[in-house]
Enzyme design. Structure first.
Site, PDB file in Angstrom:
ATOM      1  N   HIS A 251       0.763  -8.188 -11.561  1.00  0.00           N
ATOM      2  CA  HIS A 251       1.547  -7.049 -11.103  1.00  0.00           C
ATOM      3  C   HIS A 251       0.697  -5.784 -11.132  1.00  0.00           C
ATOM      4  O   HIS A 251       0.016  -5.510 -12.123  1.00  0.00           O
ATOM      5  CB  HIS A 251       2.773  -6.834 -12.003  1.00  0.00           C
ATOM      6  CG  HIS A 251       3.830  -7.864 -11.808  1.00  0.00           C
ATOM      7  ND1 HIS A 251       4.822  -8.114 -12.749  1.00  0.00           N
ATOM      8  CD2 HIS A 251       4.083  -8.716 -10.780  1.00  0.00           C
ATOM      9  CE1 HIS A 251       5.620  -9.060 -12.306  1.00  0.00           C
ATOM     10  NE2 HIS A 251       5.189  -9.448 -11.119  1.00  0.00           N
TER      11      HIS A 251
ATOM     12  N   TYR B 244      11.522  -8.022 -16.746  1.00  0.00           N
ATOM     13  CA  TYR B 244      11.752  -9.175 -17.616  1.00  0.00           C
ATOM     14  C   TYR B 244      12.325  -8.774 -18.969  1.00  0.00           C
ATOM     15  O   TYR B 244      12.939  -9.592 -19.642  1.00  0.00           O
ATOM     16  CB  TYR B 244      10.456  -9.977 -17.788  1.00  0.00           C
ATOM     17  CG  TYR B 244      10.044 -10.646 -16.505  1.00  0.00           C
ATOM     18  CD1 TYR B 244      10.718 -11.768 -16.037  1.00  0.00           C
ATOM     19  CD2 TYR B 244       9.023 -10.120 -15.721  1.00  0.00           C
ATOM     20  CE1 TYR B 244      10.374 -12.353 -14.834  1.00  0.00           C
ATOM     21  CE2 TYR B 244       8.664 -10.710 -14.514  1.00  0.00           C
ATOM     22  CZ  TYR B 244       9.348 -11.819 -14.085  1.00  0.00           C
ATOM     23  OH  TYR B 244       9.018 -12.404 -12.878  1.00  0.00           O
TER      24      TYR B 244
ATOM     25  N   LYS C 132      -1.551 -10.712  -4.560  1.00  0.00           N
ATOM     26  CA  LYS C 132      -1.102  -9.750  -3.567  1.00  0.00           C
ATOM     27  C   LYS C 132      -1.961  -8.497  -3.605  1.00  0.00           C
ATOM     28  O   LYS C 132      -2.380  -8.043  -4.670  1.00  0.00           O
ATOM     29  CB  LYS C 132       0.367  -9.367  -3.820  1.00  0.00           C
ATOM     30  CG  LYS C 132       1.359 -10.452  -3.457  1.00  0.00           C
ATOM     31  CD  LYS C 132       2.783  -9.925  -3.615  1.00  0.00           C
ATOM     32  CE  LYS C 132       3.807 -10.955  -3.171  1.00  0.00           C
ATOM     33  NZ  LYS C 132       5.197 -10.451  -3.326  1.00  0.00           N
TER      34      LYS C 132
ATOM     35  N   ARG D 218       2.203 -17.797  -8.113  1.00  0.00           N
ATOM     36  CA  ARG D 218       3.077 -17.852  -6.942  1.00  0.00           C
ATOM     37  C   ARG D 218       2.780 -19.166  -6.228  1.00  0.00           C
ATOM     38  O   ARG D 218       1.683 -19.714  -6.335  1.00  0.00           O
ATOM     39  CB  ARG D 218       2.809 -16.683  -6.010  1.00  0.00           C
ATOM     40  CG  ARG D 218       3.024 -15.303  -6.636  1.00  0.00           C
ATOM     41  CD  ARG D 218       2.646 -14.205  -5.664  1.00  0.00           C
ATOM     42  NE  ARG D 218       2.907 -12.876  -6.223  1.00  0.00           N
ATOM     43  CZ  ARG D 218       2.016 -12.152  -6.901  1.00  0.00           C
ATOM     44  NH1 ARG D 218       0.789 -12.630  -7.099  1.00  0.00           N
ATOM     45  NH2 ARG D 218       2.330 -10.957  -7.377  1.00  0.00           N
TER      46      ARG D 218
ATOM     47  N   HIS E  91       9.890 -20.267  -7.147  1.00  0.00           N
ATOM     48  CA  HIS E  91       9.571 -18.949  -7.705  1.00  0.00           C
ATOM     49  C   HIS E  91      10.254 -18.723  -9.053  1.00  0.00           C
ATOM     50  O   HIS E  91       9.775 -17.943  -9.879  1.00  0.00           O
ATOM     51  CB  HIS E  91       9.974 -17.851  -6.723  1.00  0.00           C
ATOM     52  CG  HIS E  91       9.257 -16.548  -6.959  1.00  0.00           C
ATOM     53  ND1 HIS E  91       7.883 -16.422  -6.804  1.00  0.00           N
ATOM     54  CD2 HIS E  91       9.708 -15.336  -7.350  1.00  0.00           C
ATOM     55  CE1 HIS E  91       7.532 -15.182  -7.082  1.00  0.00           C
ATOM     56  NE2 HIS E  91       8.611 -14.503  -7.423  1.00  0.00           N
TER      57      HIS E  91
ATOM     58  N   ARG F  88       7.971 -19.259 -11.948  1.00  0.00           N
ATOM     59  CA  ARG F  88       7.119 -18.108 -12.296  1.00  0.00           C
ATOM     60  C   ARG F  88       7.916 -17.117 -13.142  1.00  0.00           C
ATOM     61  O   ARG F  88       7.411 -16.585 -14.133  1.00  0.00           O
ATOM     62  CB  ARG F  88       6.616 -17.455 -11.011  1.00  0.00           C
ATOM     63  CG  ARG F  88       5.851 -16.141 -11.176  1.00  0.00           C
ATOM     64  CD  ARG F  88       5.269 -15.738  -9.830  1.00  0.00           C
ATOM     65  NE  ARG F  88       5.009 -14.312  -9.715  1.00  0.00           N
ATOM     66  CZ  ARG F  88       3.863 -13.728 -10.046  1.00  0.00           C
ATOM     67  NH1 ARG F  88       2.877 -14.455 -10.558  1.00  0.00           N
ATOM     68  NH2 ARG F  88       3.687 -12.435  -9.885  1.00  0.00           N
TER      69      ARG F  88
END
Length: 320
Positions: free
Chosen positions: A288, A297, A194, A167, A262, A265
Site C-alpha cells: 500500500h 484493517y 500497483k 493480489r 481477494h 489477501r
C-alpha cells in the site's frame, strides 16, 4: 446543453485539456482508462462552470473560480446521485489539471481549486475469512475430480494469496525464475505491485511446499522466463479459473459470497493484525502506498472484537 458538450468549453481551454491528458499518458504512464476517466471528470466540471456562469468555460473563467463555485459543483453532483468516492476522484482530477495549468500559464492561481476538500466517504471494510475458513480453503480449494496437478496448482495459488498477501494478478504474474526464490530456505519474493511499487514479501514454508508440489506435478516445462502457473493447454493461467475454484469451495464449505480470491489477501492482513502485527509492516507487505489504506484493517479488527463482545458479555446478551 448536453453534459460535457465541446461547445461548453472554449477552444483554448479545450486545447489545454487535451495537452494535459497527453502529458498524463506520456509522462505519468497513466492507463487509457485513467485518462478517459480524468477527461470525463474535468469536462463535467467545466460544463457545469459554463452553465453556472453562462457562456463557454475558458481560461479566464477557470482562473476566476472561487470556493463557492466548487461547493456549488459538488452540491450539484451529489444532487444528481454521485457518491462521495466518485466525487473525490473527480476533484482529484480537477486539482491535477489545475496544478498543471498553474505551472504552464503565467498568472494562473490554482489556490481555490487545490484547497477544496472532497466530501468524506466511508471506506468499506474488507470482508476476510476467519482463520479456520482460510485454512480450509487452502487445503480443499479444488474439486477432487480435477487432475492432481490442477489441484496442486490451485492450492499453490491460494497459498500465495493467503500466505503472502498477494493480489491474484501478482500471483499469476510469477515466473519460473520466481519459483527458485520461493524454494530457497527462508525465501522471499520481489513483487512489482500497483503503480510500479516494489516490495519484498517473505514466503512461509507451507507456501513454498505448496508451490514445490505443484511444480513436481505440472506437465509443462517451466522455464525461468515463462509463467509459473499454467492453464490446461500450457498457457498462462486465467484468473477466472481461480475465481471459479473459489466459488466451488465456497459452496462446499458453506462460506459467504464475499469469499473471493481477494478475500484471502484481506484475511492475510487481518490475521496478521490480530496476532499483533505492526501496521506499518503490514502496509509494506501489502504494497500500500498510504498507511490510511492499510488502517482499514484496524476497523475490521475492532468490528470482530465488538462481535465477540456482544456474543459473550453477560450484559450484552441480557440486553438482547
Amino acid at each position: 446543453m448536453t453534459k460535457g458538450a465541446p461547445s461548453a468549453i472554449s477552444p483554448a481551454l479545450r486545447d489545454a485539456l487535451s495537452q494535459w491528458l497527453s502529458h498524463l499518458g506520456a509522462l505519468n504512464d497513466a492507463s487509457d482508462h485513467t485518462v478517459n476517466a480524468y477527461r470525463a471528470d474535468v469536462t463535467e466540471f467545466l460544463d457545469f462552470l459554463a452553465r453556472h456562469h453562462g457562456g463557454a468555460a475558458g481560461l479566464d473563467q477557470l482562473r476566476a473560480v472561487e470556493t463557492r463555485d466548487l461547493r456549488a459543483w459538488m452540491a450539484h453532483a451529489r444532487a444528481e446521485g454521485r457518491g462521495a468516492r466518485t466525487l473525490a476522484r473527480a476533484l482529484s482530477a480537477l486539482k491535477s489539471f489545475a496544478r498543471w495549468l498553474a505551472d504552464r500559464e503565467a498568472g494562473f492561481d490554482a489556490t481555490a481549486i487545490l484547497s477544496a476538500r472532497a466530501p468524506r466517504h466511508q471506506r468499506p471494510l474488507p470482508r476476510p475469512l476467519d482463520e479456520d475458513a482460510a485454512r480450509a480453503v487452502t487445503e480443499t480449494i479444488s474439486d477432487e475430480k480435477a487432475e492432481a496437478w490442477v489441484r496442486a496448482r490451485d492450492a499453490a495459488v491460494v497459498s500465495l494469496l493467503y500466505g503472502c498477501g498477494l493480489r491474484i494478478s501478482e500471483a499469476l504474474g510469477l515466473t519460473g525464475r520466481d519459483s527458485a526464490r520461493i524454494a530457497t530456505p527462508g525465501g522471499s519474493l520481489t513483487i512489482l505491485g500497483k503503480g510500479g511499487k516494489e516490495r519484498m514479501v517473505p514466503v512461509l514454508p507451507a507456501t513454498a511446499e505448496a508451490v514445490a508440489a505443484y511444480q513436481r506435478l505440472c506437465p509443462w516445462d517451466i522455464a525461468p522466463q515463462s509463467p509459473l502457473f499454467r492453464g490446461m493447454r500450457g498457457g498462462p493461467l486465467n484468473p477466472r479459473l481461480i475465481a471459479r475454484a473459489m466459488e466451488s469451495v465456497r459452496l462446499r464449505l458453506g462460506l459467504p459470497a464475499s469469499a473471493t480470491p481477494h478475500a484471502l489477501r484481506h484475511s492475510f492482513a487481518t490475521h496478521l493484525l490480530s496476532a499483533g502485527g505492526d501496521l506499518r509492516a503490514i502496509q509494506e507487505l501489502l504494497g500500500h502506498a498510504n498507511l490510511s489504506t492499510t488502517q482499514v484493517y484496524t476497523g475490521v479488527d475492532t468490528a470482530r472484537l465488538m462481535e465477540a463482545y456482544r456474543a459473550a458479555h453477560p450484559r450484552a446478551k441480557s440486553a438482547g
